[in-house]
Design a protein around this motif. Sequence first.
Motif, PDB file in Angstrom:
ATOM      1  N   THR A  14       0.852  -1.182   0.000  1.00  0.00           N
ATOM      2  CA  THR A  14       0.000   0.000   0.000  1.00  0.00           C
ATOM      3  C   THR A  14       0.888   1.232   0.000  1.00  0.00           C
ATOM      4  O   THR A  14       1.788   1.358   0.824  1.00  0.00           O
ATOM      5  CB  THR A  14      -0.937   0.016   1.221  1.00  0.00           C
ATOM      6  N   GLU A  16       1.027   5.088   0.536  1.00  0.00           N
ATOM      7  CA  GLU A  16       0.349   6.228   1.151  1.00  0.00           C
ATOM      8  C   GLU A  16       0.868   7.490   0.454  1.00  0.00           C
ATOM      9  O   GLU A  16       2.039   7.821   0.556  1.00  0.00           O
ATOM     10  CB  GLU A  16       0.665   6.307   2.647  1.00  0.00           C
ATOM     11  N   HIS A  17       0.010   8.167  -0.260  1.00  0.00           N
ATOM     12  CA  HIS A  17       0.415   9.363  -0.989  1.00  0.00           C
ATOM     13  C   HIS A  17       0.376  10.556  -0.042  1.00  0.00           C
ATOM     14  O   HIS A  17      -0.659  10.865   0.537  1.00  0.00           O
ATOM     15  CB  HIS A  17      -0.500   9.572  -2.191  1.00  0.00           C
ATOM     16  N   GLU A  18       1.520  11.179   0.145  1.00  0.00           N
ATOM     17  CA  GLU A  18       1.646  12.256   1.137  1.00  0.00           C
ATOM     18  C   GLU A  18       0.901  13.524   0.751  1.00  0.00           C
ATOM     19  O   GLU A  18       0.355  14.213   1.606  1.00  0.00           O
ATOM     20  CB  GLU A  18       3.120  12.573   1.376  1.00  0.00           C
ATOM     21  N   ARG A 102      -7.253  12.704   1.038  1.00  0.00           N
ATOM     22  CA  ARG A 102      -5.963  12.019   0.924  1.00  0.00           C
ATOM     23  C   ARG A 102      -6.215  10.715   0.188  1.00  0.00           C
ATOM     24  O   ARG A 102      -7.353  10.229   0.144  1.00  0.00           O
ATOM     25  CB  ARG A 102      -5.327  11.770   2.287  1.00  0.00           C
ATOM     26  N   GLN A 104      -4.671   6.659  -1.021  1.00  0.00           N
ATOM     27  CA  GLN A 104      -3.716   5.561  -0.915  1.00  0.00           C
ATOM     28  C   GLN A 104      -4.005   4.561  -2.030  1.00  0.00           C
ATOM     29  O   GLN A 104      -5.146   4.426  -2.469  1.00  0.00           O
ATOM     30  CB  GLN A 104      -3.763   4.883   0.450  1.00  0.00           C
ATOM     31  N   THR A 106      -3.219   0.533  -3.338  1.00  0.00           N
ATOM     32  CA  THR A 106      -2.741  -0.803  -3.011  1.00  0.00           C
ATOM     33  C   THR A 106      -2.581  -1.585  -4.308  1.00  0.00           C
ATOM     34  O   THR A 106      -3.521  -1.682  -5.104  1.00  0.00           O
ATOM     35  CB  THR A 106      -3.722  -1.531  -2.069  1.00  0.00           C
TER      36      THR A 106
END
Length: 162
Positions: A14, A16-18, A102, A104, A106
């Motif tokens: 996964t 996680e896009h900041e 936000r 994410q 996967t």
Amino acid sequence: MTGRYYEDFEVGETIEHEKRRTISEADNQQFCDMTMNQQPLHLDAAFAAETQFDGRLVNGLYTMSLAVGLTIPDTTDGTIVANLSYDNVEHPNPVYHGDTIRVQSTVTDKHETSDGERGIVTMHVEVFKVNGSSSDSSNGDEEPLVCEFDRTALSLKREHAT
């Protein structure tokens, strides 16, 4: 170029896009104008106030497009050949002006093309409304899911990059 080559993706990981984004009324208006979508639920405050949502919603296609954009630096920036499909799109909760999202991704599948020169990567993308946004979900989730979809991309392989 910050994207990943085919070899860099691992099924089950996964990402996680900041980078996040707060969606403004102007963003929604401009997207509706550019796409010629004049749905009053997105644009007419009086109309939208009379709906179950009690106000204007951000266009769901904008939410999805923004989510894709937020994923690009961490996934396919400079390493993509083409997006092949967007499937199983759902919008389980609304997004309103002023909400921050936000994203994410996967990795759910990957395989080489038949010629072995490129790879096909599928990612399940989830978009969440960040806690503290202008509206909260009625289901009590701290960060309610507002959009999800599967994105399949044709990716360069490192050994075949030019």
